[in-house]
Design a protein around this motif. Structure first.
Motif, PDB file in Angstrom:
ATOM      1  N   TRP A  88      -5.739 -12.515   8.301  1.00 46.35           N
ATOM      2  CA  TRP A  88      -4.858 -13.528   7.705  1.00 46.35           C
ATOM      3  C   TRP A  88      -3.457 -12.976   7.480  1.00 46.35           C
ATOM      4  N   LEU A  89      -3.348 -11.729   7.024  1.00 44.49           N
ATOM      5  CA  LEU A  89      -2.030 -11.135   6.801  1.00 44.49           C
ATOM      6  C   LEU A  89      -1.239 -11.034   8.100  1.00 44.49           C
ATOM      7  N   ARG A  90      -1.920 -10.935   9.240  1.00 45.02           N
ATOM      8  CA  ARG A  90      -1.226 -10.878  10.521  1.00 45.02           C
ATOM      9  C   ARG A  90      -0.820 -12.260  11.027  1.00 45.02           C
ATOM     10  N   SER A  91      -1.361 -13.309  10.402  1.00 39.81           N
ATOM     11  CA  SER A  91      -1.066 -14.668  10.835  1.00 39.81           C
ATOM     12  C   SER A  91       0.298 -15.115  10.320  1.00 39.81           C
ATOM     13  N   GLU A  92       0.724 -16.305  10.752  1.00 39.97           N
ATOM     14  CA  GLU A  92       2.013 -16.842  10.313  1.00 39.97           C
ATOM     15  C   GLU A  92       2.037 -17.046   8.798  1.00 39.97           C
ATOM     16  N   ASN A  93       0.968 -17.598   8.246  1.00 36.62           N
ATOM     17  CA  ASN A  93       0.908 -17.780   6.801  1.00 36.62           C
ATOM     18  C   ASN A  93       0.909 -16.444   6.073  1.00 36.62           C
ATOM     19  N   GLY A  94       0.180 -15.487   6.625  1.00 34.47           N
ATOM     20  CA  GLY A  94       0.160 -14.163   6.013  1.00 34.47           C
ATOM     21  C   GLY A  94       1.517 -13.494   6.038  1.00 34.47           C
ATOM     22  N   GLN A  95       2.257 -13.705   7.103  1.00 37.35           N
ATOM     23  CA  GLN A  95       3.589 -13.129   7.182  1.00 37.35           C
ATOM     24  C   GLN A  95       4.552 -13.796   6.204  1.00 37.35           C
ATOM     25  N   ARG A  96       4.361 -15.094   5.963  1.00 38.56           N
ATOM     26  CA  ARG A  96       5.175 -15.747   4.941  1.00 38.56           C
ATOM     27  C   ARG A  96       4.859 -15.187   3.556  1.00 38.56           C
ATOM     28  N   PHE A  97       3.581 -14.920   3.315  1.00 38.74           N
ATOM     29  CA  PHE A  97       3.194 -14.274   2.053  1.00 38.74           C
ATOM     30  C   PHE A  97       3.836 -12.899   1.933  1.00 38.74           C
ATOM     31  N   THR A  98       3.830 -12.135   3.019  1.00 39.81           N
ATOM     32  CA  THR A  98       4.434 -10.815   3.006  1.00 39.81           C
ATOM     33  C   THR A  98       5.936 -10.903   2.787  1.00 39.81           C
ATOM     34  N   ASP A  99       6.592 -11.966   3.298  1.00 35.11           N
ATOM     35  CA  ASP A  99       8.010 -12.192   3.001  1.00 35.11           C
ATOM     36  C   ASP A  99       8.241 -12.331   1.500  1.00 35.11           C
ATOM     37  N   ARG A 100       7.348 -13.062   0.825  1.00 31.67           N
ATOM     38  CA  ARG A 100       7.496 -13.232  -0.617  1.00 31.67           C
ATOM     39  C   ARG A 100       7.293 -11.906  -1.344  1.00 31.67           C
ATOM     40  N   VAL A 101       6.335 -11.118  -0.871  1.00 35.15           N
ATOM     41  CA  VAL A 101       6.136  -9.793  -1.462  1.00 35.15           C
ATOM     42  C   VAL A 101       7.380  -8.936  -1.294  1.00 35.15           C
ATOM     43  N   SER A 102       8.042  -9.059  -0.139  1.00 39.48           N
ATOM     44  CA  SER A 102       9.230  -8.240   0.132  1.00 39.48           C
ATOM     45  C   SER A 102      10.328  -8.508  -0.891  1.00 39.48           C
ATOM     46  N   ARG A 103      10.435  -9.754  -1.377  1.00 38.99           N
ATOM     47  CA  ARG A 103      11.462 -10.074  -2.370  1.00 38.99           C
ATOM     48  C   ARG A 103      11.166  -9.398  -3.700  1.00 38.99           C
ATOM     49  N   LEU A 104       9.899  -9.180  -3.989  1.00 42.30           N
ATOM     50  CA  LEU A 104       9.531  -8.461  -5.210  1.00 42.30           C
ATOM     51  C   LEU A 104       9.781  -6.964  -5.075  1.00 42.30           C
ATOM     52  N   LEU A 105       9.521  -6.421  -3.890  1.00 47.97           N
ATOM     53  CA  LEU A 105       9.617  -4.972  -3.706  1.00 47.97           C
ATOM     54  C   LEU A 105      11.031  -4.454  -3.877  1.00 47.97           C
ATOM     55  N   VAL A 106      12.037  -5.254  -3.549  1.00 48.19           N
ATOM     56  CA  VAL A 106      13.413  -4.774  -3.652  1.00 48.19           C
ATOM     57  C   VAL A 106      13.880  -4.721  -5.102  1.00 48.19           C
ATOM     58  N   LEU A 107      13.165  -5.361  -6.008  1.00 48.88           N
ATOM     59  CA  LEU A 107      13.512  -5.264  -7.426  1.00 48.88           C
ATOM     60  C   LEU A 107      13.182  -3.870  -7.929  1.00 48.88           C
ATOM     61  N   PRO A 108      13.909  -3.362  -8.915  1.00 48.92           N
ATOM     62  CA  PRO A 108      13.597  -2.032  -9.444  1.00 48.92           C
ATOM     63  C   PRO A 108      12.147  -1.950  -9.934  1.00 48.92           C
ATOM     64  N   GLY A 109      11.402  -1.058  -9.346  1.00 45.11           N
ATOM     65  CA  GLY A 109       9.995  -0.910  -9.714  1.00 45.11           C
ATOM     66  C   GLY A 109       9.126  -2.068  -9.292  1.00 45.11           C
ATOM     67  N   GLY A 110       9.575  -2.855  -8.322  1.00 47.58           N
ATOM     68  CA  GLY A 110       8.828  -4.045  -7.931  1.00 47.58           C
ATOM     69  C   GLY A 110       7.404  -3.757  -7.502  1.00 47.58           C
ATOM     70  N   ALA A 111       7.214  -2.742  -6.667  1.00 44.76           N
ATOM     71  CA  ALA A 111       5.867  -2.401  -6.213  1.00 44.76           C
ATOM     72  C   ALA A 111       4.998  -1.946  -7.382  1.00 44.76           C
ATOM     73  N   LEU A 112       5.591  -1.206  -8.298  1.00 47.79           N
ATOM     74  CA  LEU A 112       4.852  -0.705  -9.462  1.00 47.79           C
ATOM     75  C   LEU A 112       4.305  -1.857 -10.293  1.00 47.79           C
ATOM     76  N   TRP A 113       5.194  -2.802 -10.629  1.00 46.46           N
ATOM     77  CA  TRP A 113       4.752  -3.896 -11.496  1.00 46.46           C
ATOM     78  C   TRP A 113       3.825  -4.864 -10.762  1.00 46.46           C
ATOM     79  N   LEU A 114       4.070  -5.082  -9.474  1.00 42.52           N
ATOM     80  CA  LEU A 114       3.166  -5.941  -8.718  1.00 42.52           C
ATOM     81  C   LEU A 114       1.756  -5.376  -8.715  1.00 42.52           C
TER      82      LEU A 114
END
Length: 412
Positions: free
Chosen positions: A195-221
């Motif tokens: 699913w993560l490799r699918s189009e919907n999964g890639q859209r989800f990963t796009d949303r995750v990318s917006r969190l990761l650029v925040l300071p400590g985004g990966a940590l808090w996620l």
């Protein structure tokens, strides 16, 4: 909440970001795996000299070792599960490469077959060959059995599950629980990763990318996701048993680490973002470490277990320490360890059979070293270094040269 065993990116919303090239290899992940499993040998040797209970134990214990191992418990296996998830990303990409001029046939099926060979077969072999000597020597140590190993071994085929403290039967996966869980994670995660490799999964990963650029985004996620899972499951499964059937909270915790390992390695841009925040992850690791030891200085173990808000704070801090230390390791690893060396392929191959062997060698050697009553310092280093030498020798002389032993230990 339960006892402890102690570069900014601008992703397109409409167009998925490019995947990490299949040709890239993260040498730092190989180095981190080697370091973590080497430390695991010293960790399990230290278990002979702490008060928590293990297969064989010295009458002398070391509070210093206990304090060190409390921290290592929150780093070593979580890091290995995260790295295993990251490795799964590269494995699936490899199986998806064009084959004989056309698309690769059934990459998920090929991955499942590879996992069966590399994980399930060594697990079964280990449960019947590698683990039983540990139980035998524990039974000798506790006075439960006094005969030869040949007399003991038929107990394994009673298929009565082993219980902590040497009670119960002689059938167990012991330290190979990691392989059992990883095999299950690999199979049940195939639909998730598809699913993560699918189009919907890639859209989800796009949303995750917006969190990761925040300071400590990966940590808090990661902290929030794992903590929620544990708040829901720990009241029902408070202890880490490694027995699967009553270990669902810990099972879910490590499954999420496995998934995050896959997700956070799946885009080349994520690697740079995590690395750019490495100092933040390190600072968070230091803060959570200070809180961990500060609470243990103020409260006894019994008070932590008995007082709800103290236990809640201690547990939540422990999960955050786990996440921060894993992210700091991966971020600094990519910054400084992503280099190939002539010895690395040898270490990378050897580390898996080394893991399978190490605890059995420790228990057998420790059984005899403890009889010498040489003290914590001498005993710890004697067993650790001898175990390192014995495991290396078994791998080099008995496993590496022969096809059958390579197969049984999951080597290519």
């Amino acid at each position: 909440m339960g006892k402890q065993t102690e570069t900014p990116m601008q992703p397109s919303v409409h167009r998925p970001m490019p995947q990490a090239p299949t040709s890239l290899r993260r040498y730092d992940l190989d180095w981190l795996r080697v370091f973590a499993i080497l430390i695991l040998l010293f960790y399990h040797t230290g278990m002979m000299y702490v008060s928590w209970g293990w297969h064989i134990q010295s009458r002398e214990t070391s509070p210093f070792l206990e304090d060190v191992m409390r921290w290592l418990h929150r780093w070593r296996m979580p890091l290995l599960f995260f790295i295993s998830g990251a490795g799964t990303y590269f494995a699936l990409r490899k199986f998806s490469r064009p084959d004989a001029g056309g698309p690769a046939p059934h990459p998920d099926r090929r991955y499942a077959v590879e996992r069966f060979r590399r994980l399930f077969i060594p697990l079964v072999f280990g449960m019947f060959v590698i683990v039983p000597p540990q139980i035998y020597y524990e039974w000798l140590f506790r006075g439960r059995f006094s005969g030869s190993y040949a007399e003991f071994y038929p107990n394994v085929f009673g298929f009565e599950p082993y219980s902590d403290g040497g009670t119960g039967g002689a059938f167990s996966w012991h330290h190979l629980w990691f392989i059992a869980y990883l095999f299950l994670y690999s199979l049940i995660s195939i639909p998730v990763f598809r699913w993560l490799r699918s189009e919907n999964g890639q859209r989800f990963t796009d949303r995750v990318s917006r969190l990761l650029v925040l300071p400590g985004g990966a940590l808090w996620l990661m902290c929030v996701t794992i903590l929620v899972s544990q708040y829901v499951t720990r009241p029902f499964y408070p202890d880490e048993t490694h027995a699967l059937v009553d270990d669902w909270a810990y099972f879910v915790e490590n499954l999420l680490l496995f998934w995050f390992g896959y997700l956070l390695i799946s885009r080349r841009e994520f690697w740079d973002v995590l690395t750019s925040q490495r100092r933040l992850f390190l600072a968070a690791t230091v803060v959570f470490t200070l809180v961990l030891y500060g609470m243990r200085f103020v409260f006894s173990g019994e008070e932590i277990d008995r007082m709800f808000w103290v236990d809640f704070t201690y547990f939540s801090n422990s999960i955050c320490l786990m996440v921060a230390s894993v992210l700091a390791s991966v971020a600094y690893g990519y910054r400084y360890l992503n280099v190939d060396r002539p010895i690395l392929p040898y270490l990378t191959e050897a580390v898996y059979p080394f893991y399978i062997l190490h605890q059995t060698v420790i228990v057998v050697l420790g059984f005899y070293v403890l009889k010498l009553e040489s003290g914590v310092f001498v005993g710890f280093w004697t067993v650790s270094l001898l175990s390192l030498l014995v495991c290396s020798a078994i791998y080099w002389w008995l496993i590496r040269p022969f096809r059958i032993t390579r197969f049984l230990f999951g080597l290519k």
